[in-house]
Design an enzyme around this catalytic site. Structure first.
Site, PDB file in Angstrom:
ATOM      1  N   ARG A 121       0.820  -1.205   0.000  1.00 49.03           N
ATOM      2  CA  ARG A 121       0.000   0.000   0.000  1.00 49.03           C
ATOM      3  C   ARG A 121       0.854   1.255   0.000  1.00 49.03           C
ATOM      4  O   ARG A 121       0.570   2.217  -0.687  1.00 49.03           O
ATOM      5  CB  ARG A 121      -0.891  -0.029   1.244  1.00 49.03           C
ATOM      6  CG  ARG A 121      -1.670   1.216   1.505  1.00 49.03           C
ATOM      7  CD  ARG A 121      -2.829   0.935   2.420  1.00 49.03           C
ATOM      8  NE  ARG A 121      -3.674  -0.105   1.846  1.00 49.03           N
ATOM      9  CZ  ARG A 121      -4.378  -0.989   2.544  1.00 49.03           C
ATOM     10  NH1 ARG A 121      -4.346  -0.980   3.846  1.00 49.03           N
ATOM     11  NH2 ARG A 121      -5.118  -1.888   1.934  1.00 49.03           N
ATOM     12  N   TYR A 122       1.889   1.253   0.835  1.00 46.33           N
ATOM     13  CA  TYR A 122       2.760   2.428   0.967  1.00 46.33           C
ATOM     14  C   TYR A 122       4.033   2.201   0.162  1.00 46.33           C
ATOM     15  O   TYR A 122       4.414   1.051  -0.087  1.00 46.33           O
ATOM     16  CB  TYR A 122       3.110   2.630   2.438  1.00 46.33           C
ATOM     17  CG  TYR A 122       1.919   2.857   3.340  1.00 46.33           C
ATOM     18  CD1 TYR A 122       1.264   4.089   3.355  1.00 46.33           C
ATOM     19  CD2 TYR A 122       1.448   1.853   4.177  1.00 46.33           C
ATOM     20  CE1 TYR A 122       0.179   4.296   4.188  1.00 46.33           C
ATOM     21  CE2 TYR A 122       0.362   2.052   5.009  1.00 46.33           C
ATOM     22  CZ  TYR A 122      -0.276   3.285   5.023  1.00 46.33           C
ATOM     23  OH  TYR A 122      -1.344   3.489   5.839  1.00 46.33           O
ATOM     24  N   ARG A 125       7.056   0.137   2.363  1.00 49.95           N
ATOM     25  CA  ARG A 125       6.814  -0.956   3.303  1.00 49.95           C
ATOM     26  C   ARG A 125       5.648  -1.827   2.861  1.00 49.95           C
ATOM     27  O   ARG A 125       4.710  -1.339   2.227  1.00 49.95           O
ATOM     28  CB  ARG A 125       6.584  -0.424   4.718  1.00 49.95           C
ATOM     29  CG  ARG A 125       5.485   0.610   4.844  1.00 49.95           C
ATOM     30  CD  ARG A 125       5.765   1.491   6.061  1.00 49.95           C
ATOM     31  NE  ARG A 125       4.648   2.347   6.422  1.00 49.95           N
ATOM     32  CZ  ARG A 125       4.374   3.494   5.811  1.00 49.95           C
ATOM     33  NH1 ARG A 125       5.079   3.891   4.771  1.00 49.95           N
ATOM     34  NH2 ARG A 125       3.362   4.238   6.220  1.00 49.95           N
ATOM     35  N   CYS A 134      -4.740 -18.102  14.573  1.00 51.26           N
ATOM     36  CA  CYS A 134      -4.743 -17.184  15.714  1.00 51.26           C
ATOM     37  C   CYS A 134      -5.010 -17.958  16.990  1.00 51.26           C
ATOM     38  O   CYS A 134      -5.791 -18.907  16.994  1.00 51.26           O
ATOM     39  CB  CYS A 134      -5.823 -16.120  15.541  1.00 51.26           C
ATOM     40  SG  CYS A 134      -5.278 -14.725  14.560  1.00 51.26           S
ATOM     41  N   CYS A 138     -10.578 -12.853  17.811  1.00 52.03           N
ATOM     42  CA  CYS A 138     -11.131 -11.610  18.331  1.00 52.03           C
ATOM     43  C   CYS A 138     -12.453 -11.342  17.629  1.00 52.03           C
ATOM     44  O   CYS A 138     -12.528 -11.402  16.402  1.00 52.03           O
ATOM     45  CB  CYS A 138     -10.187 -10.435  18.056  1.00 52.03           C
ATOM     46  SG  CYS A 138      -8.532 -10.692  18.681  1.00 52.03           S
ATOM     47  N   CYS A 141     -12.282  -8.704  14.833  1.00 54.92           N
ATOM     48  CA  CYS A 141     -11.224  -8.875  13.828  1.00 54.92           C
ATOM     49  C   CYS A 141     -11.560  -8.132  12.534  1.00 54.92           C
ATOM     50  O   CYS A 141     -12.648  -8.264  11.983  1.00 54.92           O
ATOM     51  CB  CYS A 141     -11.021 -10.353  13.519  1.00 54.92           C
ATOM     52  SG  CYS A 141      -9.669 -10.644  12.353  1.00 54.92           S
ATOM     53  N   ARG A 143     -10.077  -8.738   9.794  1.00 54.82           N
ATOM     54  CA  ARG A 143     -10.050  -9.754   8.729  1.00 54.82           C
ATOM     55  C   ARG A 143     -11.053 -10.869   9.036  1.00 54.82           C
ATOM     56  O   ARG A 143     -10.775 -12.038   8.826  1.00 54.82           O
ATOM     57  CB  ARG A 143      -8.640 -10.310   8.563  1.00 54.82           C
ATOM     58  CG  ARG A 143      -7.637  -9.220   8.245  1.00 54.82           C
ATOM     59  CD  ARG A 143      -6.287  -9.689   7.726  1.00 54.82           C
ATOM     60  NE  ARG A 143      -5.435  -8.508   7.546  1.00 54.82           N
ATOM     61  CZ  ARG A 143      -4.366  -8.218   8.300  1.00 54.82           C
ATOM     62  NH1 ARG A 143      -3.973  -9.042   9.242  1.00 54.82           N
ATOM     63  NH2 ARG A 143      -3.682  -7.111   8.089  1.00 54.82           N
ATOM     64  N   ASP A 302     -12.855  -0.681  12.133  1.00 53.72           N
ATOM     65  CA  ASP A 302     -13.044  -0.761  10.683  1.00 53.72           C
ATOM     66  C   ASP A 302     -14.492  -1.047  10.280  1.00 53.72           C
ATOM     67  O   ASP A 302     -15.314  -1.420  11.115  1.00 53.72           O
ATOM     68  CB  ASP A 302     -12.147  -1.864  10.100  1.00 53.72           C
ATOM     69  CG  ASP A 302     -10.694  -1.419  10.006  1.00 53.72           C
ATOM     70  OD1 ASP A 302     -10.459  -0.203   9.857  1.00 53.72           O
ATOM     71  OD2 ASP A 302      -9.810  -2.289  10.093  1.00 53.72           O
ATOM     72  N   ASP A 339      -8.375   3.771   9.336  1.00 55.99           N
ATOM     73  CA  ASP A 339      -7.822   3.091   8.167  1.00 55.99           C
ATOM     74  C   ASP A 339      -8.845   3.275   7.052  1.00 55.99           C
ATOM     75  O   ASP A 339      -9.966   2.775   7.133  1.00 55.99           O
ATOM     76  CB  ASP A 339      -7.563   1.609   8.475  1.00 55.99           C
ATOM     77  CG  ASP A 339      -6.308   1.106   7.771  1.00 55.99           C
ATOM     78  OD1 ASP A 339      -5.965   1.659   6.700  1.00 55.99           O
ATOM     79  OD2 ASP A 339      -5.672   0.166   8.273  1.00 55.99           O
ATOM     80  N   LYS A 346      -3.800   4.506   6.613  1.00 57.24           N
ATOM     81  CA  LYS A 346      -4.170   5.053   7.903  1.00 57.24           C
ATOM     82  C   LYS A 346      -4.126   6.579   7.880  1.00 57.24           C
ATOM     83  O   LYS A 346      -3.127   7.153   7.483  1.00 57.24           O
ATOM     84  CB  LYS A 346      -3.208   4.525   8.970  1.00 57.24           C
ATOM     85  CG  LYS A 346      -3.258   3.017   9.086  1.00 57.24           C
ATOM     86  CD  LYS A 346      -2.186   2.500  10.024  1.00 57.24           C
ATOM     87  CE  LYS A 346      -2.129   0.992  10.013  1.00 57.24           C
ATOM     88  NZ  LYS A 346      -1.529   0.430   8.794  1.00 57.24           N
TER      89      LYS A 346
END
Ligand SMILES: *Cc1c(COP(=O)(O)O)cnc(C)c1O
Length: 437
Positions: A121-122, A125, A134, A138, A141, A143, A302, A339, A346
């Protein structure tokens, strides 16, 4: 370290012969992760109502459950429905409310993927998704679309292709391992990935995002720390959302990482009913820095499907930052980010401190509400500017000028007024000053 009464109860219920050293073995914890409500009720010795069991079960069908016995043991059964650990780990029927604006992949991670396992994306990085496993699912989450989805666990060949992409793109200087949780990979496999990345000359730093210090702190073993140390600089970002999660076991895990020379950061998600309170956030960031963890990001929740009940207005995040900035140490304050849906990355959001501006003065307000000015230099020659000011023909016709006296912010901006600040009459600092004289 001895086990708590709840932990004794859980371990005995799982296996009457299990020992406390098994409790502290991360593979034992993983093997005994709680995957259904019946086990949840039995281990914690709680009774859900038929209605609750039915509703939670329906949500669990769509978004599966997985809780480590350790994380389960942190639930306060006296007030289960308001418990931050319960709310982050046990499904809610509200997850089935898909509202307008919800998206399956709001951050466009799948479409911004030029190679398997990579989101680029950037400019400098990339995100490398090395694990889809996991220790705990969570409920919030981002995702969620992938949770429990066995067939998206990356194969070794897919990770190799991702690493090849990084090798072929010399602008990439920072690689972020995420998933899933990279620390659920076996030690030698993680060691292999880190060695491959370290072998790429332009990769300056490696980062790992993990929730193991929160939900499976015994995963932080001396062998794991030795591997990270070997490949430094490796930065680790963890994910504490509430000070209740910073237990003695979590503190030990963080201490081992910090002693191993691993710089630690924390990413918190702002969650309605869990941590959407300035006092809870302040307690969390203070506890983090006491344990050598720098609060890095505070995320606005999100727009992923099934998270609507966790979302707060953006104003809640601003209010929390307002209660931190100036009130506590600068490094306790995370950057609050949204985000951007659609993959925009972000975006930091802040309370406004810059109130107004003229050509040579800035008007600022501080955390106390004091309004002050910063006088800019009288002469300033920009190194390079292509704006053609010589041809500027802006003219002021004075006949229509406003002749009233400048007040408020306008007064602070005026060249012929000596006022440097406006102070609220109830300002405690100024009241103290008067009583001293
Ligand atoms: C968050 C993120 C990063 C890292 O962003 P930083 O602001 O540098 O922490 C990189 N790539 C993707 C796709 C991300 O979502």
């Amino acid at each position: 370290m001895t086990l708590s009464a709840t932990q004794e109860q859980i371990i005995n219920c799982i296996d009457n012969n299990a020992t406390s050293s098994q409790w502290k073995d991360w593979k034992w914890q993983m093997r005994h992760s709680i995957k259904d409500l019946e086990t949840f009720e039995a281990l914690l010795d709680v009774k859900l109502s038929d209605k609750q069991r039915k509703a939670f079960g329906k949500a669990a069908k769509k978004f599966p459950i997985s809780i480590t016995p350790y994380y389960l043991s942190l639930i306060n059964t006296e007030d289960i429905e308001n418990d931050p650990v319960f709310l982050q780990s046990v499904p809610s029927p509200l997850e089935l409310n898909i509202v307008k604006g919800d998206m399956s992949d709001p951050l466009h991670e799948d479409s911004d993927s030029p190679a398997p396992c990579v989101t680029h994306r950037y400019p400098d990085r990339v995100l490398l998704l090395v694990s889809n496993v996991c220790p705990m699912y969570c409920r919030h989450c981002t995702r969620k679309r992938k949770v429990g989805d066995e067939d998206t666990i990356p194969k070794r060949s897919a990770i190799e292709q991702g690493i090849r992409y990084i090798r072929n793109n010399p602008q990439i200087r920072d690689v972020l391992l995420s998933g899933g949780d990279p620390f659920l990979l076996p030690d030698d496999y993680l060691d292999w990935i880190l060695s491959e990345l370290r072998g790429i000359e332009h990769v300056e730093i490696i980062r790992i995002g993990t929730r193991t210090p929160v939900v499976l702190p015994c995963r932080i073993t001396s062998n794991l720390v030795a591997i990270l140390k070997k490949h430094q600089p490796v930065w680790v970002n963890t994910h504490f959302n509430h000070s209740r999660e910073i237990t003695q076991s979590a503190r030990n895990a963080l201490g081992m990482l910090a002693d191993g020379g691993v710089p630690l950061g924390n990413q918190t998600v702002l969650l309605s009913g869990i941590n959407d309170c300035p006092r809870i956030m302040k307690a969390l960031v203070h506890k983090l820095v006491k344990n050598r963890v720098r609060p890095y990001y505070l995320y606005q929740c999100d727009l992923s499907e099934g998270l609507s009940h966790f979302r707060t207005p953006v104003g809640k995040g601003i209010e929390i930052l307002e209660s931190l900035i100036g009130h506590t140490s600068g490094f306790c304050v995370p950057t609050y980010v949204i985000d951007a849906p659609g993959g925009g990355g972000k975006i930091p959001v802040m309370p406004n401190y810059l109130i107004s501006w003229s050509t040579n003065k800035v008007v600022l307000r501080n955390y106390e509400g004091v309004i002050t000015t910063y006088k800019e230099p009288d002469s300033y020659e920009p190194t390079f500017c292509d704006r053609d000011c010589d041809s500027c023909d802006l003219l002021l016709k004075l006949e229509d000028a406003d002749e009233s006296k400048a007040i408020g912010i306008e007064q602070l901006l005026a060249d012929d007024d000596q006022t440097i600040s406006l102070v609220p009459s109830s300002n405690a600092r100024h009241s103290r000053r008067k009583s001293e004289t």
